[in-house]
Design a protein around this motif. Structure first.
Motif, short mmCIF file in Angstrom:
data_model
loop_
_atom_site.label_atom_id
_atom_site.label_comp_id
_atom_site.label_asym_id
_atom_site.label_seq_id
_atom_site.Cartn_x
_atom_site.Cartn_y
_atom_site.Cartn_z
N ALA A 113 72.48 9.80 3.03
CA ALA A 113 73.47 10.59 2.30
C ALA A 113 74.65 10.94 3.18
N GLN A 114 75.84 10.93 2.61
CA GLN A 114 77.00 11.33 3.43
C GLN A 114 77.00 12.83 3.64
N PHE A 115 76.41 13.53 2.67
CA PHE A 115 76.31 14.98 2.81
C PHE A 115 74.92 15.40 2.37
N SER A 116 74.21 16.15 3.20
CA SER A 116 72.94 16.68 2.73
C SER A 116 72.82 18.13 3.12
N ARG A 117 72.26 18.87 2.21
CA ARG A 117 71.98 20.27 2.52
C ARG A 117 70.56 20.57 2.06
N ASN A 118 69.74 21.04 2.99
CA ASN A 118 68.35 21.39 2.68
C ASN A 118 68.14 22.87 2.91
N ASP A 119 67.65 23.53 1.90
CA ASP A 119 67.26 24.94 2.04
C ASP A 119 65.77 25.03 1.77
N VAL A 120 65.01 25.38 2.77
CA VAL A 120 63.56 25.46 2.59
C VAL A 120 63.12 26.87 2.96
N SER A 121 62.41 27.52 2.05
CA SER A 121 61.94 28.85 2.39
C SER A 121 60.49 29.03 2.01
N SER A 122 59.81 29.82 2.80
CA SER A 122 58.42 30.10 2.46
C SER A 122 58.18 31.59 2.53
N PHE A 123 57.46 32.07 1.53
CA PHE A 123 57.12 33.48 1.47
C PHE A 123 55.63 33.60 1.76
N LEU A 124 55.31 34.23 2.89
CA LEU A 124 53.91 34.31 3.32
C LEU A 124 53.33 35.62 2.78
N ASP A 125 52.75 35.50 1.59
CA ASP A 125 52.38 36.69 0.83
C ASP A 125 50.89 36.95 0.94
N GLY A 126 50.37 36.98 2.15
CA GLY A 126 48.94 37.21 2.31
C GLY A 126 48.64 37.23 3.79
N GLU A 127 47.36 37.28 4.13
CA GLU A 127 46.99 37.29 5.55
C GLU A 127 46.46 35.92 5.98
N ASN A 128 46.44 35.72 7.30
CA ASN A 128 45.92 34.48 7.88
C ASN A 128 46.53 33.23 7.29
N ILE A 129 47.79 33.30 7.06
CA ILE A 129 48.49 32.13 6.50
C ILE A 129 49.11 31.35 7.65
N GLU A 130 49.13 30.04 7.50
CA GLU A 130 49.88 29.21 8.44
C GLU A 130 50.97 28.48 7.69
N CYS A 131 52.14 28.45 8.30
CA CYS A 131 53.22 27.72 7.65
C CYS A 131 54.02 26.97 8.73
N THR A 132 54.18 25.68 8.51
CA THR A 132 54.97 24.87 9.43
C THR A 132 56.18 24.32 8.68
N LEU A 133 57.35 24.56 9.19
CA LEU A 133 58.54 23.95 8.60
C LEU A 133 59.23 23.15 9.70
N ASP A 134 58.90 21.87 9.77
CA ASP A 134 59.53 21.02 10.79
C ASP A 134 60.62 20.17 10.14
N GLY A 135 61.47 19.64 10.97
CA GLY A 135 62.49 18.77 10.41
C GLY A 135 63.18 17.95 11.48
N ALA A 136 63.68 16.80 11.06
CA ALA A 136 64.49 15.99 11.96
C ALA A 136 65.62 15.39 11.14
N TYR A 137 66.83 15.46 11.66
CA TYR A 137 67.94 14.79 10.99
C TYR A 137 68.62 13.87 11.97
N VAL A 138 68.80 12.64 11.54
CA VAL A 138 69.36 11.61 12.41
C VAL A 138 70.56 11.04 11.68
N ILE A 139 71.74 11.39 12.13
CA ILE A 139 72.93 11.04 11.36
C ILE A 139 74.00 10.42 12.26
N ASN A 140 74.87 9.64 11.63
CA ASN A 140 75.98 9.04 12.38
C ASN A 140 77.17 8.87 11.44
#
Ligand code: ATP
Ligand code: MG
Lengths: 252, 434
Positions: B263-290
């Protein structure tokens, strides 16, 4: 084999090498000693082709041809090897993959067939044991988390795998315990033959107990100010650089 | 009023060829009101401050129509996922029934298009949809919620372990002169104790300009696990907007990885709501652009309860005149003691003309928490480069090896080996494209 003629080099307008002359013939071992900051690593890196240094005068010939215009990898292909004073850690790149890529690039250049992963493992196995490296380091990232001594041993191991015509060892003996020093020296002695030469940059005469140099040079302030046989190293060990410095001052 | 979409007909909201329940129509109308209220990105808007969005507003789009493709057209995209994948093909936001494996026969997995979901699972649709109120949506997500024409609704049943990857295969098709926009929408309910893996891929066909405006929502019930790989490789004519919201209950584990190549333009909005105990959340990302590509990545983590872990590693590789943004927000609410939140964000600039803006934003209202964040931006490091070359590795190979190693810290965490290798292969290609 290696001829350095009136070599001047600077970094960011600061002159560091100020007219180095050095000739290394096939099978010879040269030791270069000198105080901190005198330009030993600069010389090693300039020979290996680091482009942050600018050569302003003079030439470096390898087997009769100037290598100044050659890229670092091309110098490696024709048979130069420099062991780093501070080997670089490269997270995410495994030792095995890196070394196979390097070896195959060189083989390709020599017109030899490339080695696949299996053939490569076979090829390096015995080299590994002779240098006393644990095989598990092959799957680890290049130098990452290696102890100082392991890094130096890894340099010698790479040299053993790449089988250069000349090895320039920049303080490979620093930071080694007695056993590691022996292993590293044995590695060099094993590779040493009538064709292959070495330049050992060192601060200590102790490695010269294991590897006998044909010549010892003193590098000071970007110039080789004195050359001699192995007894020069002993003399430096006892007297330090002050007498040489004094003598130089007197001639000015 | 200016919109990216030319003119929104009221029929786009109310008439999808299905009888929409009243609550849904109301919510769609309300979402449009919300979108109109916020309006298009502007420089005054903090959320858009560093993102060069000028081109994004250049086109006046119509909404894409339903088109069909045949098996051969989608073949190259099918190979993104291993052969055991359960594939759902989404063309211009419409679930294509003939190309999708709706009769997969796998126990514990229910997949519906919007029409069928309303009939068979209206309650779930409502449930996921109300996780976040319209008043909190940014412009494009609100627009999606107002006018999306179809949706994919997935329900992983209680304790079901889906051991084949679910491939949500999005294709934007535009062969016309006119710019088109479409609004793919996915909702997933991972019920208690379930396990599932998703590959959500975005590709395109045709030379026309397409705007993809996607919304993907996850509800992870107690003790469920979801791994979600998003892979965006659309044509460099395209604009890609993507908003993903995750809601996690006790002991759940969400592992997300967002890969941006296209894509010539990309916008990613990622959100997580950790609404409890002992939760694990991983939000990884890689962008490779030229080239002139822009990629703007925004994450938001809300630690609402005690004893939760979050991990974020974002890596950017930018060449030529490309432009990247990373903005990572972490909110640790008052109750969220013993929170452990790690965020790291790194970028390599391969040319003097590439730029990146990064902004970590930590707001901590609890006192016993561990939050770390780190950020580095640099050129390709010269020392490793020289080290590799001095051993005989050519300059190009050394570059590729180092950049690859850099991005691989993100990619290697993908548990599906086939997909991992595929994404690595694409990375190599992308790096060698020049
Ligand atoms: N990037 C640089 N910028 C400025 N000066 C530099 C740079 N690199 C090296 N120098 C200087 O060049 C001189 C020679 O350094 P070099 O590393 O070659 O010394 P050395 O003889 O190897 O010393 P040591 O025995 O400590 O290893 C030193 O004064 C050093 O500060
Ligand atoms: Mg030195």
């Amino acid at each position: 084999m290696l001829e350095i003629k009136n070599l001047h080099a600077k970094i960011e307008d600061k002159p560091i090498l100020k007219g180095i002359n050095l000739t290394v013939k096939p099978g010879e071992i040269h030791a270069i000693m000198g105080p901190n900051g005198s330009g030993k690593s600069t010389l090693s890196q300039v020979i290996a082709g680091r482009d942050s240094y600018e050569v302003t005068e003079g030439d470096i010939l390898f087997n009769g041809e100037s290598i100044l215009e050659m890229e670092p990898e091309e110098r490696a292909w024709v048979g130069l090897f420099m062991a780093f004073q501070y080997p670089v850690e490269i997270p995410g790149v495994s030792n095995a993959y890196f070394l196979r890529t390097a070896l195959n690039a060189k083989r390709k250049n020599l017109g030899l067939p490339e080695l696949d992963a299996m053939e490569f493992m076979k090829y390096i196995k015995e080299k590994m044991t002779s240098i006393g490296l644990d095989p598990s380091m092959l799957s680890r990232a290049v130098n990452e988390g290696f102890s100082g001594g392991e890094k130096k041993r890894n340099e010698i191991f790479q040299m053993a795998v790449l089988e250069p015509k000349i090895g320039i060892l920049d303080e490979t003996d620093s930071g080694l315990d007695i056993d590691a020093l022996k292993i590293v020296s044995e590695g060099v002695n094993m590779l040493k033959n009538s064709e292959r030469s070495f330049v050992l940059v060192t601060h200590y005469q102790r490695i010269l107990n294991y590897i006998t140099p044909d010549y010892v040079h003193v590098l000071m302030n970007g110039k080789i100010v004195k050359s001699g046989g192995k007894e020069l190293a002993l003399q430096l060990e006892q007297e330090g650089y002050a007498p040489i410095e004094k003598a130089l001052m007197a001639t000015v | 009023m200016q919109t990216v979409e030319k003119r929104i007909e009221s029929s786009e909201i109310t008439n999808l060829g299905v009888n929409l329940p009243n609550w849904m129509i109301n919510r769609r109308e309300d979402a449009l009101t919300r979108a109109n209220e916020i309006g298009l990105p502007s420089h005054q808007d903090e959320e858009w401050r560093f993102t060069p969005f000028r081109n994004l507003l250049k086109h006046n789009c119509s909404q894409s129509k339903k088109v069909s493709l045949n098996q051969k057209d989608i073949e190259p995209f099918l190979s993104l996922c291993s052969r055991d994948a359960i594939v759902f093909v989404i063309i211009n936001g419409f679930l294509d029934e003939s190309l999708s494996m709706l009769d997969h026969g796998i126990e514990g997995l229910n997949v519906f298009n919007l029409q069928r979901a309303i009939k068979e699972s209206e309650e779930n649709v409502n449930r996921v949809d109300s996780l976040i109120s319209n008043s909190k949506l940014p412009y494009f997500a609100a627009l999606n919620k107002a006018v999306h024409q179809d949706a994919v609704l997935i329900n992983i049943k209680r304790n079901a372990r889906i051991n084949r990857p679910i491939h949500l295969l999005n294709i934007s098709v535009n062969t016309s002169q006119e710019a088109l926009i479409h609004h793919p929408k996915v909702q997933v309910v991972a019920e208690e104790g379930s396990e599932s893996f998703f590959l959500e891929s975005f590709n395109s066909i045709g030379d026309g300009i397409s705007y993809t405006n996607g919304v993907t929502e996850f509800l992870l019930e107690k003790n469920s696990r979801v791994e979600h790989v998003k892979l965006q490789d659309e044509s460099e004519e395209n604009y890609h907007l993507y908003w993903s919201n995750i809601h996690q209950q006790n002991d759940s584990n969400y592992k997300g990885c967002s890969i941006t190549y296209g894509a010539q333009f990309s916008r990613n909005d990622v959100s997580s709501f950790l609404d409890g105990e002992n939760i694990e959340c991983t939000l990884d990302g890689a962008y490779v652009i030229n080239g002139d590509q822009v990629s703007s990545n925004h994450t938001r983590l809300d630690h609402a309860k005690p004893n939760c872990y979050s991990f974020q590693v974002y890596k950017g590789i930018l060449d030529d005149k490309s432009n990247g943004v990373f903005n990572g927000k972490i909110f640790v609410h008052e109750d969220a003691q013993k929170t452990d939140a790690k965020q790291s964000n790194q970028a390599i600039l391969m040319s003097d003309t590439a730029t990146v803006h990064t902004k970590p934003q930590l707001e901590i209202f609890a006192d016993d928490v561990k939050c770390t964040h780190g950020c580095t931006v640099g050129e390709m490091n010269k020392d490793p480069m020289f080290y590799l070359r001095s051993r005989g590795v050519s300059e190009d190979d050394a570059k590729a090896l180092l950049v690859y190693a850099f991005a691989n810290e993100v990619i290697e965490n993908i548990s599906n080996d086939y997909i991992k290798n595929k994404i690595e292969e694409m990375l190599f290609k992308k790096l060698k494209r020049k």
